[in-house]
Design an enzyme around this catalytic site. Sequence first.
Site, PDB file in Angstrom:
ATOM      1  N   HIS A  25      -5.430 -21.855  10.231  1.00 46.27           N
ATOM      2  CA  HIS A  25      -6.810 -22.276   9.943  1.00 46.27           C
ATOM      3  C   HIS A  25      -7.596 -21.156   9.247  1.00 46.27           C
ATOM      4  CE1 HIS A  25     -10.854 -23.838  10.214  1.00 46.27           C
ATOM      5  NE2 HIS A  25     -11.195 -22.635  10.652  1.00 46.27           N
ATOM      6  N   ASP A  81       0.854  -1.177   0.000  1.00 45.73           N
ATOM      7  CA  ASP A  81       0.000   0.000   0.000  1.00 45.73           C
ATOM      8  C   ASP A  81       0.899   1.239   0.000  1.00 45.73           C
ATOM      9  OD1 ASP A  81       1.073   0.183   2.439  1.00 45.73           O
ATOM     10  OD2 ASP A  81      -0.806   0.267   3.546  1.00 45.73           O
ATOM     11  N   ASP A  93      -8.078  -7.443   0.591  1.00 49.48           N
ATOM     12  CA  ASP A  93      -7.095  -7.638   1.651  1.00 49.48           C
ATOM     13  C   ASP A  93      -7.749  -7.218   2.961  1.00 49.48           C
ATOM     14  OD1 ASP A  93      -6.846  -4.604   1.142  1.00 49.48           O
ATOM     15  OD2 ASP A  93      -5.685  -4.919   2.963  1.00 49.48           O
ATOM     16  N   CYS A 121      -6.775 -28.348  11.768  1.00 50.90           N
ATOM     17  CA  CYS A 121      -7.968 -29.190  11.918  1.00 50.90           C
ATOM     18  C   CYS A 121      -7.630 -30.674  11.814  1.00 50.90           C
ATOM     19  CB  CYS A 121      -9.022 -28.820  10.879  1.00 50.90           C
ATOM     20  SG  CYS A 121      -9.825 -27.256  11.289  1.00 50.90           S
ATOM     21  N   CYS A 139      -7.050 -27.917   6.644  1.00 53.44           N
ATOM     22  CA  CYS A 139      -5.825 -27.317   7.184  1.00 53.44           C
ATOM     23  C   CYS A 139      -5.142 -28.235   8.197  1.00 53.44           C
ATOM     24  CB  CYS A 139      -6.107 -25.952   7.809  1.00 53.44           C
ATOM     25  SG  CYS A 139      -6.703 -25.999   9.497  1.00 53.44           S
ATOM     26  N   CYS A 165     -12.529 -29.189   7.085  1.00 52.81           N
ATOM     27  CA  CYS A 165     -11.415 -28.293   6.776  1.00 52.81           C
ATOM     28  C   CYS A 165     -10.168 -29.107   6.475  1.00 52.81           C
ATOM     29  CB  CYS A 165     -11.169 -27.339   7.943  1.00 52.81           C
ATOM     30  SG  CYS A 165      -9.787 -26.221   7.636  1.00 52.81           S
TER      31      CYS A 165
END
Lengths: 317, 392
Positions: free
Chosen positions: B338, B95, B270, B313, B310, B308
Amino acid sequence: HGLNKFVGLENYLSCCSTIDSVLNTPRGKNQKDKVSLKTKSGNILIDYEKYMDIIEVFKPNMYVTLSISDTDWDSSYSLIEKSVNISNRLFMSCLERHHKSEVLKGSGVIAPIQGGYNIQERIRSATFLSEYNDLLGFLFDGFFTDGTVVEDIPGNLILPIVNKTMECLPKDKMKIIFGAWTLDTIIDLINSGMDIFDSSLPFFTTERNSALIFNYELKYKNDIIIMDSHCCTTDQNNVDKSNSFEICLMDTCYFEDFNPINESCSCLACRKHTRAYIHHLLMSNELLGSLLLTIHNLHYFHQFFKDIREVLLKNNQ
Amino acid sequence: MEKAMQFDVIATCSTTKARTSLMKLPHYTVETPIFMPVGTKGSIKSVLLEQLEDINCQIILGNTYHLGLRPGVELLKKAKGLHNFMGWNRALLTDSGGFQMVSLLHMAEINEQGVNFKSPYDGTKSLLTPEKSIQIQNAIGADIIMQLDDVVPTTSKDDARMEEATYRTSRWLDRCLSAHEYPEKQNIFPIVQGGLIDNLRKLSGNLHLQRKVNGYAIGGLSGGEAKDDFWKMVSLSSQLLPCNKPKYVMGVGFAVDLVICCALGADMFDCVFPTRTARFGCALTPHGQINLKNNKYKMDFEPIEKNCICSTCKTYTRAYLHQIVSTESVSCNLLSVHNLTYQMQLMKSIRDSIKENKFPKFVQKFMLNMYPNKNYPKWCIDALKTVSIELE
């Protein structure tokens, strides 16, 4: 399903004990055969029944029986004597319960040797515990109550005691010691017959924003390991003279040092990142900084032990 | 001359304005719609780069204001840019630093020259000009960089000030474009401003359209304005901008907002939300956010989310996370992994459903999961109606 699964370490061995060797756990008020333990929610009193109830739920691969271990170099004789007496009683109670327990059939018992810095009491404790054949090993307990000062305990203060105690113990059982002993002391303890250490030292190294970085050469001579180590930082002014095993990455001299923490280290932090980046993360209070340091320091410490095992294997064939 | 970006729309939803595209940047080809995790000071807080790659993060954000102060431009130059400095070889976006000055620094003073601000580190006064912002962003070397804009809080009632800011933003865009040293390697995005005023938004968009750029940002939103204003401004700005270029809505990260902005034609987003809420012990699920500190998870031996993919999990239960949340710093890592996985998977589902031309169905199912009692917020119903999706 037990502790290992709960913490996501199913394929690893676990060992339970009552103290956290990186914390200061000052003496609590023990009551007759009840042990005072410092927890996050204050002090609690625990007896052997309660302790074994917990162990049965945890189902660790090995565990230290409940004991009074809050002795250090300042402890009086009567306090030490009391800790040996009560710990022995608690040991017998725990062991009896262990033998009755179905779920703990796969868990090994570790007997805690007490006696503070008193050789006679150490021998008394070790002699008593070594009578039992059904143990996995022994813990050299009761050397400190404040884990944060272990690095300052001179090796020659505990080594004679450890050596004398070893003489009373069976050779074929594991010997364990907890705490952040310096690397030199660790070598001495291994030469004395110690088998297992914990990760307190890399923990404290990370806590002070430092990375283990020392070149060492391990030799084997007259049945013992000898370590030649030298500091390998280029900036001698910024090295704490009392500790030549590590560098503090908060130091401004690493601001534009685009080398890895250690050129020859194969850990994730060293393969991917530079001292300058980790310096930046630490200066910016970014959690990733201590995460990378933890990865490096644990890796380095593991490698150190791997090298020690290799030297021992090579010379004992 | 090398092109800093190639943007190919792969599929367009036949009902809504949603589309899925490939955005080829110097360091990585990014699939849009995409969510970009925020790495303010050169790291996604508590997460390893390997973990970010594993969960298919394709582009992350750096913060010009923070990085310009520390480690500073000189060091970033010596390190040959932020990619190299942090070891990230996928795409980066920075930015301009303007937003931080206004949001963090009450003392910031804006005039035609730039933004006057006090360093929070040593209190010294500095001036951030459009030229200076680009100079820093050139040193950082991100694939996409932002123009410095004149940021007025969305909720401001001062229309005259808003108008001034809109024109000034365009003047600053020209200064940014002429200060830019590496147009073949870095893309400057203009930022459409105009607060919540239709005419100013249109004016801002039209002024930017006359400049030669590869993509656009829609700014000045997600600052506490009413959701009803938010979606209308996104819709209006998005319609102004050309279809063959990416549109980036700044500061959006709630799941519902992402889905609706995609339906309105936006491509990039974002927000610090997924990682910040993780550090407060919250986990994202298709049914909303859960706070693992809550005592009801003490004996809950299910993972955060059954389906999930990930690593958190797969390894840990809610009960374990409940134990370590807010006491062990590793919980920040586990929950951030996660939550970012959740965001990445959500965006992937959006992309996949657009490719299969099933996006409207996806939106209805997603909304029903979020609001099982069908108590949909009115702004969602209204916004989706404009792109022909009915919420029953």
